[in-house]
Motif scaffolding. Structure first.
Motif, short mmCIF file in Angstrom:
data_model
loop_
_atom_site.label_atom_id
_atom_site.label_comp_id
_atom_site.label_asym_id
_atom_site.label_seq_id
_atom_site.Cartn_x
_atom_site.Cartn_y
_atom_site.Cartn_z
N LYS A 228 -9.30 -2.02 -11.51
CA LYS A 228 -8.70 -2.57 -12.72
C LYS A 228 -7.20 -2.86 -12.56
N MET A 229 -6.61 -2.38 -11.48
CA MET A 229 -5.17 -2.56 -11.28
C MET A 229 -4.89 -3.91 -10.61
N ASP A 230 -3.84 -4.61 -11.07
CA ASP A 230 -3.42 -5.81 -10.37
C ASP A 230 -2.51 -5.44 -9.21
N TRP A 231 -2.17 -6.42 -8.39
CA TRP A 231 -1.41 -6.14 -7.18
C TRP A 231 -0.03 -5.56 -7.48
N GLU A 232 0.59 -6.02 -8.55
CA GLU A 232 1.91 -5.51 -8.92
C GLU A 232 1.88 -4.03 -9.27
N GLU A 301 -2.75 -11.02 -0.05
CA GLU A 301 -1.53 -10.27 -0.36
C GLU A 301 -1.65 -8.79 -0.02
N ARG A 302 -2.88 -8.30 0.14
CA ARG A 302 -3.09 -6.88 0.44
C ARG A 302 -3.18 -6.59 1.94
N PHE A 304 -1.06 -6.77 4.56
CA PHE A 304 -0.05 -6.02 5.29
C PHE A 304 0.11 -4.59 4.78
N ARG A 305 -0.08 -4.35 3.52
CA ARG A 305 -0.06 -2.97 3.03
C ARG A 305 -1.27 -2.19 3.53
N SER A 306 -2.39 -2.89 3.67
CA SER A 306 -3.58 -2.23 4.24
C SER A 306 -3.32 -1.86 5.70
N LEU A 307 -2.63 -2.76 6.41
CA LEU A 307 -2.27 -2.46 7.80
C LEU A 307 -1.27 -1.31 7.88
N ASP A 308 -0.37 -1.23 6.90
CA ASP A 308 0.58 -0.10 6.87
C ASP A 308 -0.16 1.23 6.77
N MET A 309 -1.15 1.30 5.87
CA MET A 309 -1.91 2.53 5.71
C MET A 309 -2.77 2.83 6.94
N ALA A 349 -12.00 -8.35 7.29
CA ALA A 349 -12.51 -9.30 6.30
C ALA A 349 -11.39 -10.24 5.83
N MET A 350 -10.18 -9.69 5.65
CA MET A 350 -9.07 -10.54 5.22
C MET A 350 -8.63 -11.50 6.30
N LEU A 351 -8.71 -11.08 7.57
CA LEU A 351 -8.41 -12.00 8.67
C LEU A 351 -9.41 -13.14 8.72
N THR A 352 -10.67 -12.82 8.51
CA THR A 352 -11.70 -13.85 8.48
C THR A 352 -11.45 -14.82 7.34
#
Length: 588
Positions: A228-232, A301-302, A304-309, A349-352
């Motif tokens: 339910k949360m947006d990216w911000e 948009e997610r 690079f933060r996914s890669l950070d984690m 999946a995001m790279l694809t």
């Protein structure tokens, strides 16, 4: 105490005694038993004198009194007295399980344990500032080396701890406090009161861990809440998690493990029980968050933060595995692995999706003035940023490589082998190639041939500069950079020079008979063309090495050509034609 009584009754049971050979049964003379009893009675009497002085129920007791402050000799005597009392109780049990001396010793032991439990609580609560995870972690090697020391050595390490210390004294005081806690824990465990000691420890240390995790901003979420949360809203929470995870692994949990291992070094079972109850729940909550994010909506948009984690878990995995090595804490390691795998799946999946979007994208309208297309900027900035995560991306591709839809042409870059097409280098090279194809197609949108070439120059130069000045250079290779730098030079000078040459040949046959009009037109052309060309020349001459080798016309050459235009064959200006022919024949 319970352990003592159980072991004593077991040792004196008929079943056990029957298995002993009569020849090996120790024979004690009455004189020997009397002497031993005398020694034990003296130990009991001395222990009573020491223990009664610190009886919490004594009318002389004050709350300010503490064994482990001030003169430490009293603390040594107290701990030694408890050990002697334990030895005496073993002797009295062997004499008679219901003797008055044994009952008296048991009551005295309860007084002593009550006192030690109180001291243990006071030390833990009064020294939170020097038992913080950072202080404990900083002296971990010294603490671990002390675990194997004997009880007699431990007595010598009992030192004074205070309530207020400077930064310089923190490590020393931390070590002293830990030694005190270990001394008490060892004494209580050996006396059969390990559970009571562990109960106090769990309550106080768990409250500290809970408070620290809360202050770090770690909260428990459900997948429904994350969706339910947006990216911000999610991005700040990921930043908070990255900060919290580093502190938790490097300091909080590692410090708690070190402290627990040291204080309860005499009992592996208690050590594991305490650490698991204190840290397990909070650690699982911490490592659950990345999995929830990975399972939620996937958008570019997610990435690079996914890669950070993903990178955070990958880098800290050795510590995570070591800290939570107990069987009772395997759930923490399993949760960390689950998040790691799900994050890898999400990134893949995001790279694809990124590749698919690139392939479907078409340049429909030309950019004004032949400038850099927004797609070129977006893709190259994305790839440059992605190249900063090359190790993580390589790890993800190794688990499930993305398929290249078409092989890289052999002429694209020579240094890559066929095995590299599915590697991270091949992946980035292929993505850049897709973009270059888009740029070539976009050049066809221009009706003016000059602007079409200018578009190619601007966009190809942008791509090459981004590769040259980022980690993409290491991934794609020096050969690629050198080859495409040369292409930019050829586009910039060769194509533009060819256009000017064609235009000159076409207009060199035109004649303006009126000298004044002819001069006015040439001056007008020179003002429009020469400054712009000189600016272009100087700009790229400083930007590229060896630019003179591909430049056909220098600014002065251009002026000579312009001065030759619009003369008839018999005019005085015809003297210039020979010089123009020389320039054309140079092929520079």
């Amino acid at each position: 105490m319970r352990g003592l009584l159980f072991s004593s009754s077991k040792a004196s049971s008929p079943s056990n005694s029957s298995t002993q050979s009569p020849a090996r049964t120790p024979v004690s003379t009455p004189h020997h038993r009397t002497f031993s009893a005398s020694i034990q009675e003296e130990d009991l009497l001395y222990a009573e004198q020491v223990i009664r002085r610190w009886d919490l129920d004594s009318p002389f007791y004050t709350k300010l009194d503490s064994l482990f402050t001030g003169d430490r000799r009293e603390a040594r005597q107290f701990v030694k007295s408890v050990k002697n009392l334990q030895s005496a109780m073993h002797f009295f049990v062997s004499e008679s399980a219901s003797s008055e001396k044994l009952i008296h010793a048991q009551k005295l032991m309860q007084v002593a344990i009550k006192r030690l439990e109180k001291e243990f609580y006071q030390i833990l609560s009064a020294n939170r500032d020097v038992l913080d995870s950072e202080s404990v972690s900083n002296r971990s090697s010294r603490a671990r080396s002390s675990v194997s020391n004997s009880d007699s050595d431990e007595d010598d390490r009992i030192s004074t701890w205070g309530t207020s210390v400077s930064d310089g004294e923190r490590a020393t005081v931390s070590e002293m406090v830990m030694a005190d806690l270990k001394s008490i824990a060892d004494c209580m465990i050996s006396s059969g009161y390990g559970k009571e000691c562990a109960r106090v420890y769990k309550i106080l240390r768990k409250s500290i861990v809970d408070e620290t995790i809360y202050n770090l901003g770690v909260k428990k979420y459900s997948l429904n809440q994350i969706n339910k949360m947006d990216w911000e809203t999610i991005e700040p929470k990921i930043k908070t998690w990255l900060h919290a995870e580093k502190i938790a692994v490097k300091s909080l949990f590692s410090g708690e493990r070190i402290l627990c291992d040291y204080v309860f070094s005499s009992s592996e079972k208690i050590r594991e029980s305490c650490f698991s109850e204190i840290c397990k729940e909070r650690a699982v909550t911490l490592f659950e968050f990345p999995e929830l994010v990975a399972k939620s909506k996937k958008s570019m948009e997610r990435m690079f933060r996914s890669l950070d984690m993903y990178t955070a878990i990958l880098e800290h995995w050795p510590e995570i595995e070591m800290i939570f090595s107990f069987k009772s804490t395997t759930a923490v390691c399993k949760q960390a692995v689950a998040s790691y795998v799900k994050l890898g799946d999400a990134v893949r999946a995001m790279l694809t999706g990124f590749e698919s979007t690139m392939q479907k994208e078409t340049l429909k309208t030309p950019v004004h003035g032949g400038g850099i297309h927004p797609l070129t900027r977006y893709v190259m900035n994305y790839l440059v940023f992605l190249s900063g995560y090359s190790e993580a991306v390589s790890d993800i591709l190794a688990d499930g490589p993305l398929q290249v839809h078409s092989p890289l042409p052999e002429s694209y870059f020579s240094s890559m082998t066929s095995d590299d097409s599915s590697s991270i280098s091949g992946r980035f090279a292929w993505l850049v190639l897709v973009l270059l194809c888009k740029i070539d197609a976009g050049a066809e949108l221009y009706k003016d041939v000059a602007q079409s070439h200018l578009f190619l120059v601007n966009n190809l130069n942008y791509v090459v500069s981004k590769v040259r000045n980022s980690k993409l250079r290491l991934l794609i290779g020096e050969d690629w950079v050198a080859k495409h730098e040369q292409k930019v030079k050829q586009y910039c000078w060769g194509k533009l020079s060819f256009k000017f040459n064609e235009a000159y040949r076409k207009h060199s046959t035109w004649i303006i008979s009126d000298r004044k009009l002819r001069d006015e037109i040439k001056i007008s052309l020179s003002r429009k063309i020469s400054p712009a060309y000189r600016t272009l020349y100087e700009r790229y001459r400083g930007y590229f090495q060896g630019v003179d080798s591909v430049v056909r016309y220098a600014p002065d050459d251009l002026g000579n050509y312009l001065s030759d235009l619009f003369h008839d064959a018999g005019a005085s200006g015809s003297t210039h034609s020979s010089s123009s022919s020389r320039y054309l024949s140079r092929g520079r």
